[in-house]
Design a protein around this motif. Structure first.
Motif, PDB file in Angstrom:
ATOM      1  N   TYR A  11      -0.236   5.144  -0.270  1.00  0.00           N
ATOM      2  CA  TYR A  11      -0.947   5.187   1.006  1.00  0.00           C
ATOM      3  C   TYR A  11       0.021   5.533   2.137  1.00  0.00           C
ATOM      4  CZ  TYR A  11      -5.213   2.812  -0.678  1.00  0.00           C
ATOM      5  OH  TYR A  11      -6.374   2.473  -1.320  1.00  0.00           O
TER       6      TYR A  11
ATOM      7  N   GLU B 188       0.835  -1.206   0.000  1.00  0.00           N
ATOM      8  CA  GLU B 188       0.000   0.000   0.000  1.00  0.00           C
ATOM      9  C   GLU B 188       0.870   1.256   0.000  1.00  0.00           C
ATOM     10  OE1 GLU B 188      -0.555  -2.685   1.835  1.00  0.00           O
ATOM     11  OE2 GLU B 188      -2.438  -3.325   0.902  1.00  0.00           O
TER      12      GLU B 188
ATOM     13  N   ILE C 109     -10.235   7.197   1.351  1.00  0.00           N
ATOM     14  CA  ILE C 109      -8.812   7.185   1.688  1.00  0.00           C
ATOM     15  C   ILE C 109      -8.076   8.322   0.990  1.00  0.00           C
ATOM     16  CG2 ILE C 109      -6.662   5.884   1.398  1.00  0.00           C
ATOM     17  CD1 ILE C 109      -8.277   3.339   1.929  1.00  0.00           C
TER      18      ILE C 109
END
Length: 391
Positions: A15, A10, A212
């Motif tokens: 992320y 990720e 997100i």
């Protein structure tokens, strides 16, 4: 270091696990969409997930909901989903809470500390209510809807009271309350198609990615209505403009730092007026003081929030019909008002709820927070932490 190794893939895509792990996500609706959203968020390491749904599981929910089994039929959706999420979370310090209730009966306390809302209620009335609260509190909201293989995901950052909202797009949406199960039954009868699992999974994952990314600072999808047919691959993207006569709540309450905390000794409106010298207290919803008997019209004391105001009947109707008047109020303006001494709970306020007080002379308002704890509203599920899911 352990967290970085766990989420190395990720991190490679951009992320930041420290952002995701601090996220508090409120999921409204624990059906097919809510299941898929909660599952993805748990696996992504979202720190706190709150689930709200009033309905119970039906056998037809199981093939579209990864966390439901046929044996769960009759169990509360929110409870079963929360227990499943608590088992599969990869958050380093996970918190999973659920409420088996109508969201609007829990008050605004359910939104306290929330970073984003995922809206997956079936009912258009319930969606309208939830989007109004998100705007009021400046909380980003992502909403999911289905019509068979056709999905939509709409995104609303709610940074300003003047920006477009869900009800700018659907001004006909009433602000009511309805069971999602009842809504789904009526919708199917009218030709509307419920979600299939492939559509629910695709829509949920698009929605989670929107959430997100917006918490990573990406605002490119604000006021966006995205549609996709999972069978044909055809999609469209619409940017929504503010509707000048939008029926939604284009108002913001103060930032959390400007909210005054009430003490445990404040139990009614009289106490509020005495403690902050507020001449007017706004109620969370219309409150019925008296209502006419449904048989003879005689005025009867009711003292119930409007949603609970089933018209009463006399124990014994008089021979002559009376003339009853439905007396409803949305505010209490005097300390000697008949409602001033009634408990806050009876008036519809709950733990951690917000109370708006107004000075009618200056038209200035202030916002107060009812005493209590978030766990007065939710059940917290013990979590196993970030060890691998069971096989």
């Amino acid at each position: 270091m352990e967290n970085e190794a766990l989420f190395s893939r990720e991190i490679a895509t951009g992320y930041r696990p420290e952002i995701v792990s601090r996220m508090v996500l409120l999921v409204l609706g624990a059906g097919a969409a809510g299941n898929n959203v909660a599952q993805t968020c748990a696996m992504t390491g979202v720190g706190e997930i709150r689930l709200v749904d009033m309905d119970v599981i039906e056998p037809t929910n199981a093939p579209r909901s990864p966390c439901f089994r046929l044996a769960d039929a009759g169990q509360p959706k929110a409870k079963v989903l929360a227990e499943c999420v608590a088992e599969m979370t990869y958050a380093s310090e996970p918190v999973v809470r659920y409420a088996n209730a109508r969201a609007e009966t829990l008050g605004l306390g359910i939104f306290e500390g929330v970073d984003a809302i995922l809206l997956a209620f079936d009912s258009i009335e319930a969606r309208a209510w939830a989007t109004d609260q998100a705007r009021l509190l400046r909380i980003p909201l992502v909403e999911i809807g289905f019509d068979g293989p056709l999905i939509h995901v709409s995104t609303w950052l709610n940074r300003s009271a003047e920006s477009a909202c869900f009800r700018c797009l659907f001004p006909q949406a009433p602000q009511g309350r309805a069971s999602c199960t009842l809504f789904a039954t009526r919708a199917i009868e009218s030709g509307y198609l419920p979600a299939i699992q492939t559509a629910a999974a695709v829509a949920a994952n698009i929605a989670v990615e929107r959430i997100i990314q917006l918490l990573h600072g990406d605002s490119q999808h604000d006021a966006e209505y995205f549609e996709l047919d999972v069978r044909t691959g055809r999609s469209s993207r619409t940017i929504v403009s503010r509707l000048s006569r939008c029926p939604g709540t284009h108002v913001n309450l103060p930032e959390p730092d400007d909210v005054v905390e009430l003490t445990a000794t404040v139990n009614n409106v009289f106490d509020i007026m005495k403690s902050v010298r507020a001449p007017c207290v706004l109620l969370p919803e219309p409150f019925v003081i008296t209502a006419p008997c449904i048989r003879c019209g005689t005025e009867l004391t009711l003292m119930r929030p409007f949603r609970e105001a089933i018209l009463p009947a006399c124990d014994r109707c008089p021979n002559q019909p009376g003339i009853g008047i439905l007396r409803i109020t949305s505010s209490i303006e005097r300390g000697n008002d008949v409602l001033a001494g009634v408990s806050l709970a009876t008036l519809g306020f709950r733990s951690r709820d917000l109370v708006v007080v107004r000075d009618d002379r200056s038209d200035e308002t202030a916002t107060l927070r009812v005493d209590g704890a978030i766990d007065d509203l939710f059940v917290r599920v013990p979590s196993r932490g970030s060890s691998p899911p069971r096989g």
